[in-house]
Design a protein around this motif. Sequence first.
Motif, PDB file in Angstrom:
ATOM      1  N   ARG A   1       0.828  -1.205   0.000  1.00 20.08           N
ATOM      2  CA  ARG A   1       0.000   0.000   0.000  1.00 20.08           C
ATOM      3  C   ARG A   1       0.865   1.258   0.000  1.00 20.08           C
ATOM      4  N   ASP A   2       1.932   1.260   0.803  1.00 27.06           N
ATOM      5  CA  ASP A   2       2.822   2.428   0.827  1.00 27.06           C
ATOM      6  C   ASP A   2       3.521   2.623  -0.513  1.00 27.06           C
ATOM      7  N   GLY A   3       3.858   1.521  -1.171  1.00 25.45           N
ATOM      8  CA  GLY A   3       4.459   1.637  -2.491  1.00 25.45           C
ATOM      9  C   GLY A   3       3.527   2.305  -3.482  1.00 25.45           C
ATOM     10  N   LYS A   4       2.260   1.950  -3.438  1.00 25.53           N
ATOM     11  CA  LYS A   4       1.278   2.583  -4.315  1.00 25.53           C
ATOM     12  C   LYS A   4       1.118   4.066  -3.965  1.00 25.53           C
ATOM     13  N   MET A   5       1.154   4.375  -2.677  1.00 22.20           N
ATOM     14  CA  MET A   5       1.040   5.773  -2.275  1.00 22.20           C
ATOM     15  C   MET A   5       2.248   6.584  -2.714  1.00 22.20           C
ATOM     16  N   LEU A   6       3.416   5.972  -2.701  1.00 27.67           N
ATOM     17  CA  LEU A   6       4.608   6.662  -3.199  1.00 27.67           C
ATOM     18  C   LEU A   6       4.485   6.934  -4.691  1.00 27.67           C
ATOM     19  N   LEU A   7       4.006   5.962  -5.455  1.00 28.07           N
ATOM     20  CA  LEU A   7       3.799   6.192  -6.884  1.00 28.07           C
ATOM     21  C   LEU A   7       2.786   7.316  -7.111  1.00 28.07           C
ATOM     22  N   ASP A   8       1.719   7.319  -6.353  1.00 21.76           N
ATOM     23  CA  ASP A   8       0.732   8.399  -6.480  1.00 21.76           C
ATOM     24  C   ASP A   8       1.389   9.750  -6.197  1.00 21.76           C
ATOM     25  N   TYR A   9       2.277   9.777  -5.213  1.00 25.45           N
ATOM     26  CA  TYR A   9       2.976  11.008  -4.838  1.00 25.45           C
ATOM     27  C   TYR A   9       3.882  11.498  -5.966  1.00 25.45           C
ATOM     28  N   LEU A  10       4.441  10.562  -6.732  1.00 24.07           N
ATOM     29  CA  LEU A  10       5.374  10.919  -7.801  1.00 24.07           C
ATOM     30  C   LEU A  10       4.677  11.367  -9.080  1.00 24.07           C
ATOM     31  N   HIS A  11       3.380  11.193  -9.172  1.00 25.80           N
ATOM     32  CA  HIS A  11       2.637  11.562 -10.373  1.00 25.80           C
ATOM     33  C   HIS A  11       2.897  13.021 -10.743  1.00 25.80           C
ATOM     34  N   GLY A  12       3.393  13.239 -11.952  1.00 22.31           N
ATOM     35  CA  GLY A  12       3.632  14.578 -12.457  1.00 22.31           C
ATOM     36  C   GLY A  12       4.828  15.291 -11.870  1.00 22.31           C
ATOM     37  N   ARG A  13       5.647  14.591 -11.050  1.00 20.88           N
ATOM     38  CA  ARG A  13       6.789  15.252 -10.396  1.00 20.88           C
ATOM     39  C   ARG A  13       8.037  15.263 -11.260  1.00 20.88           C
ATOM     40  N   ARG A  14       8.008  14.616 -12.409  1.00 15.21           N
ATOM     41  CA  ARG A  14       9.163  14.561 -13.327  1.00 15.21           C
ATOM     42  C   ARG A  14      10.352  13.849 -12.687  1.00 15.21           C
ATOM     43  N   ILE A  15      10.035  12.836 -11.898  1.00 16.12           N
ATOM     44  CA  ILE A  15      11.028  11.964 -11.273  1.00 16.12           C
ATOM     45  C   ILE A  15      10.738  10.551 -11.756  1.00 16.12           C
ATOM     46  N   ALA A  16      11.736   9.882 -12.298  1.00 15.79           N
ATOM     47  CA  ALA A  16      11.541   8.531 -12.825  1.00 15.79           C
ATOM     48  C   ALA A  16      11.520   7.518 -11.686  1.00 15.79           C
ATOM     49  N   VAL A  17      10.832   6.407 -11.916  1.00 16.16           N
ATOM     50  CA  VAL A  17      10.906   5.271 -10.996  1.00 16.16           C
ATOM     51  C   VAL A  17      11.863   4.248 -11.610  1.00 16.16           C
ATOM     52  N   ASP A  18      12.747   3.713 -10.766  1.00 14.60           N
ATOM     53  CA  ASP A  18      13.850   2.862 -11.224  1.00 14.60           C
ATOM     54  C   ASP A  18      13.535   1.396 -10.964  1.00 14.60           C
ATOM     55  N   PHE A  19      13.726   0.540 -11.965  1.00 15.06           N
ATOM     56  CA  PHE A  19      13.433  -0.886 -11.881  1.00 15.06           C
ATOM     57  C   PHE A  19      14.664  -1.742 -11.601  1.00 15.06           C
ATOM     58  N   SER A  20      15.827  -1.133 -11.362  1.00 16.00           N
ATOM     59  CA  SER A  20      17.044  -1.931 -11.236  1.00 16.00           C
ATOM     60  C   SER A  20      17.059  -2.833 -10.002  1.00 16.00           C
ATOM     61  N   HIS A  21      16.312  -2.489  -8.974  1.00 15.03           N
ATOM     62  CA  HIS A  21      16.316  -3.313  -7.758  1.00 15.03           C
ATOM     63  C   HIS A  21      14.934  -3.844  -7.399  1.00 15.03           C
ATOM     64  N   THR A  22      14.030  -3.900  -8.348  1.00 14.31           N
ATOM     65  CA  THR A  22      12.721  -4.467  -8.055  1.00 14.31           C
ATOM     66  C   THR A  22      12.739  -5.986  -8.222  1.00 14.31           C
TER      67      THR A  22
END
Length: 335
Positions: free
Chosen positions: A163-184
Motif C-alpha cells: 500500500r505504501d508503495g502505491k502511495m509513493l507512486l501516487d505522490y510521484l505523479h507529475g513530479r518529473r522523477i523517474a521510478v527505477d526498476f534496477s532493484h525491483t
Amino acid sequence: MNIPSRLPIIDLHCDLLVYLTDVPGSAPDKVEEIGCALPALTEGNLKLQVMAIYSAAEPGSTHYAGLQRDMFKQLAEEENNCLKAVTDVESLQEAIQSESSVGMVAAIENAAGFCEEVEPLEDGFKKLEKIITDCGRILYISLTHHTANRFGGGNMTQSGITRDGKMLLDYLHGRRIAVDFSHTSDALAHDILTHIDRERLDIPVIASHSNFRPVWEHNRNLPDEVTQEIIHRKGLIGINFLRAFLNTEEPEALLHHIRYGLSKGAQDAICFGADYFYTADNPDLNRIPFYYKEHEQAGTSYNYILNRLKEDVPQEQLKKLAFRNAQQFIERIWS
C-alpha cells in the motif's frame, strides 16, 4: 579510426556519495579506491554522472541518506572541484558542452533513504522534499534495494508492491522523477507498471544500472517483458559494468549485453549505468574481481567499450549509447 576520445558520456549510477560519507580516509580523487573518482570522471569525459543516495532498509536509514544528501550539496558548492550540479535542461546542456566540468544529479537508491520502516509516511515525504530541495533535483527513485521494505520487494525477494508503495507512486505523479526498476523483484516491477497504468500516472520509467537476463541469468538483470515495457514507455536502460551481472567467466559479456539490447529494440533506450562503488570492505569474496580489468574505472572503460563496438554498431548509435539517449530522456521529462 578510434571513436573520438572526447565523446561525451552520461552515466546513470555510481556510489561516490556512499564512499565519501562512509569510508575512513576517503577522498574524491582516490582513483585507486573507486572507479568513479573525480580524475577518472574527467578523463572519461563524463558530462553527467548520476550520484546515488543509498540506504539499506534498517534503522537509521534516513540519517545515512542524509549524510549523502549533505555530501552532494557540499560537492556542488565547492569551488575547487570539477563537479557542477545539473538541475534543469539549461544546466544539462551546459554540462554536455563544457570542457572543464562534470555535471552531477542526485538519485535515490532505496526509498528507505527518506522513510524509515516505522515512521509515518507523511514524515517520509517531508524528508524526500528536503533531499530534493538540498540537491536541487533528483532524477529517479528506486523503491527498494535487494531486500523488501515498506514499499515492496527487492530483487532478492518475490514480494510485490505494498500500500505504501502505491502511495509513493501516487505522490510521484507529475513530479518529473523517474521510478527505477534496477532493484525491483519481478513481482514489484509488474505491480508498478500495473498501478501506473490503472491510475494513469505520469511517471517515467528506467532501469538505471541493469543488464539483460536472457544473456546472463541473474535476478538483478531485466527479464524481456520488463525490458520491452521500458522501451515501449520511452525509458532508459543503463548497462551495468559489474562482473556478477555480466557473466562471471566472460570479459566480453558487456558487449554481448549491449548488442542484445539493440537486437531487442533498445536503440533509443540503452545507455550506461556503470555502478562504480567502493569494494574493499565488501564481505562477498566470491565477487572478486568486482569488475573486469577493461571496465574497472571510468577514465578508460567507456571509450574502450565504444571502440570495441565500432565495427558493427553505427556511429550514430554509439553516440546514443554514450550520451544522447540519456540526454534526450532527461530533457523530455524535465521540460
